[in-house]
Enzyme design. Sequence first.
Site, mmCIF file in Angstrom:
data_model
loop_
_atom_site.group_PDB
_atom_site.id
_atom_site.type_symbol
_atom_site.label_atom_id
_atom_site.label_comp_id
_atom_site.label_asym_id
_atom_site.label_seq_id
_atom_site.Cartn_x
_atom_site.Cartn_y
_atom_site.Cartn_z
ATOM 1 N N LEU A 6 -60.496 177.522 -35.848
ATOM 2 C CA LEU A 6 -61.468 176.608 -35.258
ATOM 3 C C LEU A 6 -61.532 175.318 -36.067
ATOM 4 O O LEU A 6 -61.832 175.337 -37.260
ATOM 5 C CB LEU A 6 -62.850 177.269 -35.216
ATOM 6 C CG LEU A 6 -62.907 178.642 -34.531
ATOM 7 C CD1 LEU A 6 -64.312 179.219 -34.606
ATOM 8 C CD2 LEU A 6 -62.445 178.543 -33.090
ATOM 9 N N ALA A 8 -62.723 172.020 -34.436
ATOM 10 C CA ALA A 8 -63.147 171.010 -33.464
ATOM 11 C C ALA A 8 -64.390 170.240 -33.886
ATOM 12 O O ALA A 8 -64.657 169.167 -33.347
ATOM 13 C CB ALA A 8 -63.409 171.669 -32.108
ATOM 14 N N GLY A 9 -65.166 170.765 -34.835
ATOM 15 C CA GLY A 9 -66.471 170.192 -35.157
ATOM 16 C C GLY A 9 -66.404 168.861 -35.882
ATOM 17 O O GLY A 9 -65.377 168.475 -36.440
ATOM 18 N N GLN A 79 -61.243 171.434 -27.479
ATOM 19 C CA GLN A 79 -62.555 171.899 -27.055
ATOM 20 C C GLN A 79 -63.322 170.686 -26.526
ATOM 21 O O GLN A 79 -63.750 169.817 -27.289
ATOM 22 C CB GLN A 79 -63.307 172.558 -28.210
ATOM 23 C CG GLN A 79 -64.615 173.204 -27.788
ATOM 24 C CD GLN A 79 -65.346 173.888 -28.938
ATOM 25 O OE1 GLN A 79 -64.959 173.763 -30.102
ATOM 26 N NE2 GLN A 79 -66.413 174.614 -28.615
ATOM 27 N N GLY A 84 -70.479 175.771 -29.113
ATOM 28 C CA GLY A 84 -70.640 176.995 -29.873
ATOM 29 C C GLY A 84 -69.343 177.752 -30.097
ATOM 30 O O GLY A 84 -68.306 177.470 -29.504
ATOM 31 N N GLY A 142 -75.923 185.621 -40.621
ATOM 32 C CA GLY A 142 -75.994 186.718 -39.675
ATOM 33 C C GLY A 142 -75.837 188.015 -40.444
ATOM 34 O O GLY A 142 -74.842 188.212 -41.151
ATOM 35 N N GLU A 156 -79.610 187.471 -36.708
ATOM 36 C CA GLU A 156 -79.354 186.117 -37.191
ATOM 37 C C GLU A 156 -80.488 185.623 -38.086
ATOM 38 O O GLU A 156 -81.646 185.563 -37.677
ATOM 39 C CB GLU A 156 -79.188 185.151 -36.001
ATOM 40 C CG GLU A 156 -77.831 185.212 -35.349
ATOM 41 C CD GLU A 156 -76.701 184.794 -36.268
ATOM 42 O OE1 GLU A 156 -76.896 183.871 -37.086
ATOM 43 O OE2 GLU A 156 -75.617 185.389 -36.183
ATOM 44 N N ASN A 169 -72.184 188.502 -42.062
ATOM 45 C CA ASN A 169 -70.997 188.161 -41.283
ATOM 46 C C ASN A 169 -70.275 187.000 -41.957
ATOM 47 O O ASN A 169 -70.838 185.912 -42.116
ATOM 48 C CB ASN A 169 -71.439 187.784 -39.865
ATOM 49 C CG ASN A 169 -70.293 187.335 -38.982
ATOM 50 O OD1 ASN A 169 -69.131 187.358 -39.366
ATOM 51 N ND2 ASN A 169 -70.628 186.918 -37.770
ATOM 52 N N HIS A 320 -59.288 148.307 -63.913
ATOM 53 C CA HIS A 320 -59.437 148.497 -65.353
ATOM 54 C C HIS A 320 -60.909 148.561 -65.795
ATOM 55 O O HIS A 320 -61.801 148.040 -65.147
ATOM 56 C CB HIS A 320 -58.711 147.386 -66.112
ATOM 57 C CG HIS A 320 -59.068 146.000 -65.678
ATOM 58 N ND1 HIS A 320 -58.602 145.437 -64.508
ATOM 59 C CD2 HIS A 320 -59.858 145.062 -66.245
ATOM 60 C CE1 HIS A 320 -59.081 144.216 -64.378
ATOM 61 N NE2 HIS A 320 -59.852 143.964 -65.412
#
Length: 432
Positions: A6, A8-9, A79, A84, A142, A156, A169, A320
């Site tokens: 994953l 995509a975020g 995505q 989610g 979770g 959760e 998890n 420098h």
Amino acid sequence: MKALILSAGEGTRMRPLTLTKPKTMLPVAGKPIIQYNIEALRDCGIKDILLVVGYKEEIVRDYFKDGSDLKVNISYQTQENLDGTANAISYGKDFIDDSLIVLNGDIILDSEILSEIIEDYNESKPDTLMVIKEVEDPSAFGVVELDGENIINIVEKPKKEEAPSNLINAGIYIFNKDIFDKIDKTEESPRGEYEITDSLAMQIEDNKTIKGHITDKEWMDIGRPWELIEINEQLLENTKTNIKGTIEKGVTIHGELFLDEGSIIRSGVYIKGPVHIGKNCDIGPNSYIRGKTYFADNVHVGNAVEIKNTIIMENTNVSHLTYVGDSVLGSNCNIAAGTNIANLRFDNKTVKTSIKNKKEDTGRRKLGAIVGDGVKTGINSSLSPGIKIGTEATIGSGVLLYEDLGSRMRVLVEQEHIITKKDEEQKSLDDH
């Protein structure tokens, strides 16, 4: 077995670094974060990998292409809406053959976890295998409840005293095709997302087997800028000396140094490794590079500069007489002569920095600045510990900056000058 990563975020907690790059493409110890996962999968014999991309996906696609450089087969799915984890995983429905490893692209894990869970899955053949880990306080995660080895409930982010266990998890799974039937039936959560934990709950209700694989191996979820520094520190511990570039006479090296092709370390430089220097870098003369520092390609470090425990991305110049401590500098920055990036509070307390406009305690006694791409500082400017500088911001000469500066903003010092003629000044003194 195939794999889905994953990626995509947007990684908003990592801003300003992610204003110009996907979080999974931020570099640590010589590679983008996601590359460590691709290589770990490859080393476990998994060659077919699907990357679910979205935010600034062209950077991921352009870098990895079809994966042949890494001896894997990479394909991509975009995505369209960040709805989610269940929605993201659903893109694997037409990719899976028999089983699919799923993991986030913004974690770096011990590759032994992958070999362990593949062996476990092949032996026990559950519908789903979930990696779980024991922690002291599970309230931010979770939390799973076990019956023997099987997961019978997932809660959760419960209150610590209400958690069914201390097992959390880890977000690493192996699925068979059944999960996609459950994802198709998953409804939008109160957060407005399609949660994979809701899909897993359906598997539990359907008497499918979800096996919990408890691991004591380490992994790091890189969600905030200082965690980039921390994983860089850990990974550089594995550095082995390999000199492909040029080292002039008069350079002192203690510890491990990786020096890539086309780079030069000039006379008088003192290096205390482990240090990783990319391609076509120019370091020194007479500079001090220490801690666990990583320079990407085409970094220039001038005369009499001190850099400690810092990530510097490609095409950045550090001029420098400058000090940079425990910081992240983005790409294409120009740090002018005499700039000081401080990393320690006067009161010696841990450094706080802002995440989504809220101050968070980093837990680090030493933390410098988090600097986005294209930033320029003026001579003799100073940055206080823990501040963040947005992309293409400009900090004028002599500025002492003690608060965050947004992207494309400029801060200057207004000075009052007293200018007199020297001859008149002397006559006035003589008359008295």
